[in-house]
Each structure stands twice: as C-alpha cells, then as structure tokens.
Design a protein around this motif. Structure first.
Motif, mmCIF file in Angstrom:
data_model
loop_
_atom_site.group_PDB
_atom_site.id
_atom_site.type_symbol
_atom_site.label_atom_id
_atom_site.label_comp_id
_atom_site.label_asym_id
_atom_site.label_seq_id
_atom_site.Cartn_x
_atom_site.Cartn_y
_atom_site.Cartn_z
ATOM 1 N N MET A 47 0.845 -1.182 0.000
ATOM 2 C CA MET A 47 0.000 0.000 0.000
ATOM 3 C C MET A 47 0.890 1.246 0.000
ATOM 4 N N GLY A 48 0.324 2.384 -0.360
ATOM 5 C CA GLY A 48 1.067 3.634 -0.375
ATOM 6 C C GLY A 48 1.488 4.048 -1.770
ATOM 7 N N SER A 49 2.187 5.179 -1.819
ATOM 8 C CA SER A 49 2.555 5.800 -3.097
ATOM 9 C C SER A 49 3.946 5.442 -3.576
ATOM 10 N N ALA A 50 4.721 4.720 -2.776
ATOM 11 C CA ALA A 50 6.099 4.421 -3.165
ATOM 12 C C ALA A 50 6.138 3.511 -4.389
ATOM 13 N N LYS A 51 5.159 2.618 -4.504
ATOM 14 C CA LYS A 51 5.093 1.713 -5.637
ATOM 15 C C LYS A 51 3.850 2.016 -6.456
ATOM 16 N N GLN A 52 3.989 1.883 -7.746
ATOM 17 C CA GLN A 52 2.850 2.154 -8.629
ATOM 18 C C GLN A 52 1.674 1.237 -8.325
ATOM 19 N N TYR A 53 1.975 0.027 -7.925
ATOM 20 C CA TYR A 53 0.917 -0.950 -7.669
ATOM 21 C C TYR A 53 0.440 -0.909 -6.215
ATOM 22 N N GLY A 54 0.958 -0.012 -5.389
ATOM 23 C CA GLY A 54 0.516 0.061 -4.006
ATOM 24 C C GLY A 54 -0.949 0.462 -3.913
ATOM 25 N N MET A 55 -1.687 -0.206 -3.060
ATOM 26 C CA MET A 55 -3.117 0.089 -2.917
ATOM 27 C C MET A 55 -3.305 1.419 -2.192
ATOM 28 N N ARG A 56 -4.148 2.272 -2.760
ATOM 29 C CA ARG A 56 -4.475 3.558 -2.138
ATOM 30 C C ARG A 56 -5.980 3.774 -2.016
ATOM 31 N N TYR A 57 -6.752 3.037 -2.782
ATOM 32 C CA TYR A 57 -8.197 3.212 -2.785
ATOM 33 C C TYR A 57 -8.868 1.844 -2.836
ATOM 34 N N GLY A 58 -10.111 1.813 -2.427
ATOM 35 C CA GLY A 58 -10.858 0.565 -2.461
ATOM 36 C C GLY A 58 -12.345 0.801 -2.624
ATOM 37 N N ILE A 59 -13.041 -0.254 -3.016
ATOM 38 C CA ILE A 59 -14.503 -0.242 -3.124
ATOM 39 C C ILE A 59 -15.049 -1.383 -2.277
#
Length: 691
Positions: free
Chosen positions: A337-349
């Motif tokens: 999660m987070g912004s360090a990696k492009q695939y890091g989770m930042r949002y969800g449904i």
C-alpha cells in the motif's frame, strides 16, 4: 404384639410383629414403585443426558427470537446444544456445502414433534432448494429435550465428527459453513424468512459470538484504519447490493497484514448483512460516478467492479461472509500500500450484499472493515491473480440447459506458455471461485508440466464446488500454501444451469450476466512480462471476433495479449468426478450412543419408550389393586394384627380365634408367644372369624 400382650389392651395402635413387618415393607415398596413409574411415564425419556458434557463454545444465530448453538468436541464426537426462544415449533441446523455453504449439498438435522408430541431429531440431506430428504443412516443421537415456560426449547445431541456417510458432511478442522432455520409448526415445513447462514470453527475452543474481531495488538510500526459504510439505507427488497468507495491513509509505503470485518451484532442491520467484497481500485482510472471516492452508498445491483472498465479496479482484496473471521496474511507477506510503488493500494470499493427476506423498512447499516497495516515491510509482496474468462468474452449460454448437458460446460486455460513467463513459483494462501446466478458447479484443474504431453500431468483440483451458490461467496484458505510451479497449467471449468431462463445468458459484469473466474491470493508477487511495474493480475482466455479462443496473461492491457497462444478446450477428467454426496451409503457405521439418548430419526423411538413406561405404570396399578383386594378379602388377618374394629373398639381374643382363655392363662400364653410358639396363631383357612 408383645406390647399388647404385656399391657393387656391395644390402645388403638398398630402392633408391630415379626410377621407384620414384611407385609408393611412389601406394601410400601409397591407404593414407591408406583410413584416411580408414574414419573417415568410423564418425563421425556430423552432428558437422561450425560451430565459430564458441557457446552463452553456458543454462537448466536439470531437475536430475535433468540436462537443459539453451543458445542463441545469429546472423543471424536460433536456434542451440540440448540436453544431457541420458542416452543412447540420445529427448528434445524446443518453443515452446508464445504465451499459455498449452500443448502443444496447440505447435511441437515431437524427437530420436530411426532403425532404423540414426542420430540424427534431427524438426519437429512438436501440436493436442492426443496424439502430435505431423510438420510438412510440416522447418525445423530438425541440426548435431551427441555421446554421451559419462558418459552425456551433446548435440545442436546451428538454424532461422530466423520460418520463416513455419503449423506453427511464431516466436521472439519477450520471453518465449517452452517445454515439454520425454524418454523411456526411442530412438523417440518417451509421456513420462509426464518433462515440464515454462518461460519463456525468447531475446533476453536474460544470462538467469538460476533464477527467483530477485537483489534489485534500492534507495535509502534503497526496502525489500524477503519472504513464503515456511511449509514447506508437498506431497501425493502429481498436482495440488494450496495457499493461505496474509500481512500486508505496517505502513507508512503507499507504492507496490509490483516483485514477484519466490522459488523455490529447489536444493530438492527446485523441480520441483514449477508456478505461483502473489497476491491483494489484506482479512482484516477474511474470513469463512472458509481465508483468515485467518497460517493454516497448506492445500489450496484450485483455488478462487479472487476468487470466494469469504468471502475478502475484491478483485483479482489477480501471477501467476508456471515460468521467468517479475519484475513490474516502469512507472516512473510503483505499487500503493498502507499505511493512508493505504482501498484501500491491507495483506494478501495466495498460491495455489500444485504439479505432482507422480511422486507424491513428504514434500517441503516454502518458495517465495514478494519485494515491493519505496518511500515515495517515483510519479505514478500502478496498479490491476487484472476484466472478464467478474464475478458468476459465467453459465448452466451443457451437457455434451458441442465448441468449434465455438454453445452453447459465452459473452460478457460492459464497455459504453460504463460506460467513459463513467471520468474518464480507461487504460494497460494487463499482462492475464491466466482460465477453468477446460473452457476451450478466449478473447479480449477492443476496440471504439472510435462514435456511429452502439452496437457501436462494431472495433479488435482486447486479448489472445487459441486453446489455453487452465488449469494454465498467465500475465500478458501490454504495452510500450508498451495504451490503452483512455473510451466504448470491451470484449467478453470464452469458448469451452468439455465433451465429457468428463456433467453441466452451473456457474460458480463451484471448479476444477471455470467462469469467464470478464479481468484488466487498468492505470494511472492509476480509482474507482467510486458510492463514490469504492473502486477501479474490475469491469466486466461479471450475470445476473438472470429470466435477463436486466444490467451491473455499478465495484466488487463492489450500488450498482455498473446495472440499466438491458443486456448483450446481439453478434455478434463474431473468433469466426470461427480459428487458422491446424497448417494445411498453401502452401510451405516455404528453410532456412539454414549449419553443414553434415543436414536434419532426413528419417529417411533420416543413413542416406544413411552409405551414401556406406561406398561410399568399398568403393572404398578395392578399391584396396588391386588393389595387392596387382599385387604378386603383377608380383613380378619389385618384385624388380628392391628387389633381394632373399624369403629375403633378393641377386638376380643375370641374374635381373633384364640379360644376361651381366662386371665389365669394369659401369662403362659404370653410366654409361649414370646418364645416363638406360634401354634395358637391364626393362619389362612383357620378358625378365625371372617368379616
């Protein structure tokens, strides 16, 4: 008698002699026996339960009327106590299909009353949404039945953990899907809205009676984020799907290591929250207001964000159903999660399924999830891979098909050409099978790499479900993880039942459409060979315009399409591996009848015990009548020992048959009697006067 002879008169008291003592003792024992057998006739014969059994583990199935199940495991037996705040009604609980937990494929025990009012517990099985069928072998043993004036009805019973019966479900280690119901009559009938499902770990000695799990302990590097649906108004419909979106805390980098469900069991909405799914999404790619962050919860009609390109969602993160516990990732992995990696989770449904069979109005819900994350990164990133018809391009399913027809079977491969691109093997710690409303059966066949055979060597099924249920989707966890190697082939198979439809069923995101997807929760994370920063999220088939099947593996991008790799349908041996559940067993295993309960399922068992009890009562009554008749016929014998008339006047010696003894001889007569001389004692048929 000694006292009478010594005093010269009776004085109205009973004369206690060695011959009267056994008479009185016999008469007293007969009266006690009569009382005992009367009690035996009116007490439920099933109340003689084993007093040593306790039920320390409990789960509330329903708040009102209160319905509770408690249990214990002793000597390879599951001991169950069911308690419902009603009386004179039938109620039931069962172990559902292992993967879906549905009623089709369930093992059900029902508590009913027979025509004589005797409680009966019957072992049943169900193959569809119809009245269950009585098992050939009755494996449940009823231990007790208690009814109080509250009213509360309570039964205790037990059976073996594994009966080896093809009409029973074994009680397994880990999560067991259970279902429950009750009615308003004493005999089994349709339950209507009085039903529900749950997940119970019977082997767990300290279960929670609520899906709300206590916040886990965490150190300085761990934090908790909670998201609750903001007062979603539940419509007065039987089935409703509602979606809302959220943003994770704006951290730079971290790992999600645990996800807990939050459902307030004291809230009116708690019984209506059936299950929910959490998806990993990116609102920057969302083109629909339905999927925007911070939007008001709104109905999404069962549409899957994964099948809607406008959602910006890439994979499933978590699935919860009634009674399920938290998702705890392996200690060596976490979801980035987070912004360090492009695939890091930042949002969800969050997509929530509400089950409202009573059509209740005005109820709001604030259930949600609790995410535990850490800034101390673990060795591996975890990912989710989607197998099957990943592009939703399968041909439409014809109407009117039964699951046994070949046209109802669809297959999609993740071929060796794709898995050979992996940089390493993967460890699957969980998986989820996904179809929609016409789904009947599903499995994923694992084939090991074989250089001499393009199909590979059969390993077995990664997971399978013989009785699929759209409304009961769950994640199956694997401990230890299931290993899939580079070069292996995975074949996703889906079977449908469209007998209730008049038009072909399309493949698409709506719940009225169909899907054929298998989600693998795995680590270490794989990356797309075409775009190294994107996780490897899909591996399956795509149907081209000319109706030929091609392969798509990597991520949901055209660059992941491998047009040169065909995706043919191979014969799958597991298509013939029909479920043996419901078949007549070859023999019935011996039941453990410890607990002195009646064998359940025999509607006459309790009645037979009742007749035995009443037989003894009749014997007792006859015995008492015999005593009364004896007293009437042999009244002079009694008078001789009691020494009084019915009027209360003393009885003379001549009336007792001793002859004309005068006072001078009284001492000698007394001496003879005291010494045991019984020659002058009156006997049956002697000269004593009869009254």
């Amino acid at each position: 008698r000694r006292r009478r002879m010594e005093s010269g008169r009776v004085g109205g008291g009973i004369i206690w002699t060695s011959q009267l003592r056994p008479f009185v003792l016999w008469w007293t024992l007969m009266l006690l026996g009569f009382v005992f057998f009367v009690l035996l006739s009116v007490v439920d014969p099933t109340t003689a339960q084993d007093a040593d059994v306790t039920y320390p583990n409990c789960y509330d199935l329903q708040a009102s009327p209160h319905y509770e199940i408690c249990w214990n495991i002793l000597n390879d037996n599951l001991h169950v106590r069911l308690q419902i705040a009603m009386r004179d009604v039938w109620f039931a609980f069962g172990i559902g299909e292992p993967t879906s937990g549905s009623m089709p494929g369930a093992d059900i025990v029902a508590i009913t009353y027979d025509s004589a009012g005797t409680v009966v517990a019957t072992d049943n099985y169900a193959l569809g949404y119809v009245a269950p069928t009585v098992d050939t072998c009755q494996d449940w043993v009823l231990d007790s039945h208690i009814v109080t004036g509250a009213p509360i009805t309570q039964v205790t019973m037990h059976r073996k953990l594994n009966t080896n019966d093809t009409q029973d479900r074994p009680v397994t280690t880990g999560e067991n899907h259970i279902l429950w119901s009750y009615g308003t009559s004493s005999t089994l009938a349709y339950h209507g809205a009085n039903r529900g499902v749950a997940i119970i770990n019977f082997m767990n000695t300290s279960p929670s009676d609520s899906p709300v799990t206590a916040t886990p302990a965490w150190g300085a590097s761990q934090r908790v984020f909670e998201y609750r649906t903001p007062n979603a108004l539940i419509p007065a419909y039987t089935t409703t799907y509602m979606c809302s979106s959220f943003a994770l805390p704006p951290v730079t980098d971290g790992h999600i290591i645990r996800i807990d469900p939050i459902v307030d069991m004291t809230a009116p909405s708690a019984p209506l929250v059936h299950h929910f799914l959490v998806f990993i999404c990116d609102p920057a790619n969302a083109n629909s207001s339905q999927w925007q962050i911070g939007s008001t919860p709104q109905q999404c009609d069962g549409d899957s964000p994964l099948g809607d390109p406008s959602s910006g969602c890439t994979s499933l993160l978590y699935a919860w159903g009634v009674g399920a516990g938290p998702l705890v990732l392996p200690s060596e992995a976490g979801v980035r999660m987070g912004s360090a990696k492009q695939y890091g989770m930042r949002y969800g449904i969050l997509q929530t399924h509400y089950d409202n069979p009573r059509l209740l109005h005005g109820i709001t819900d604030s259930s949600g999830i609790r995410i535990t994350y850490t800034s101390q990164l673990r060795p591996y990133d975890a990912g989710v891979m989607e197998l099957g018809d990943v592009a939703l391009t399968f041909r439409p399913i014809p109407a009117g098909l039964t699951p046994d027809q070949p046209a109802a079977w669809y297959q999609s491969d993740c071929p060796a050409a794709c898995t050979n691109q992996w940089l390493h093997d993967i460890n699957v710690y969980g998986d989820g099978l996904h179809m929609h409303q016409t789904g009947a059966r599903m499995w994923d066949t694992h084939w090991a790499a074989n250089a001499s055979d393009p199909k590979g060597t059969l390993v077995g099924a990664v997971n399978s479900v013989y009785f699929y249920q759209f409304s009961m989707q769950q994640i199956t966890y694997h401990s230890p993880p299931y290993i899939i190697k580079r070069g292996d082939r995975l074949s996703v198979n889906c079977v449908y039942d469209t007998t209730g439809r008049r038009n072909p069923t399309e493949f698409g995101p709506s719940s009225d459409d169909e899907m054929c997807l298998h989600f693998l929760f795995y680590y270490p994370l794989l990356f797309s060979p075409m775009r190294n920063q994107n996780p490897y999220s899909v591996c399956g088939s795509i149907q081209l315009a000319n109706r030929t099947m091609s392969t798509l593996c990597g991520d949901l991008n055209i660059s992941s399409w491998l047009p040169s790799v065909a995706n043919p349908v191979y014969p799958d041996p597991l298509i013939y591996a029909k479920s043996s559940f419901g078949h007549t067993p070859q023999q019935c295993s011996a039941k453990d009848t410890e607990g002195d309960g009646e064998v359940i399922g025999d509607p006459t068992a309790g009645l037979k015990l009742g007749w035995v009890a009443w037989m003894f009562v009749i014997i007792g009554v006859i015995a008492v009548l015999a005593v009364v008749i004896f007293l009437l016929v042999k009244r002079n014998w009694v008078v001789e020992y009691i020494g009084i008339r019915s009027s209360g006047a003393p009885v003379s010696d001549s009336e007792k048959g001793y002859g004309n003894h005068n006072n001078n001889n009284s001492n000698s007569n007394t001496t003879q009697l005291m010494q045991g001389d019984t020659n002058n004692m009156p006997r049956y048929g002697a000269t004593a006067t009869r009254y």
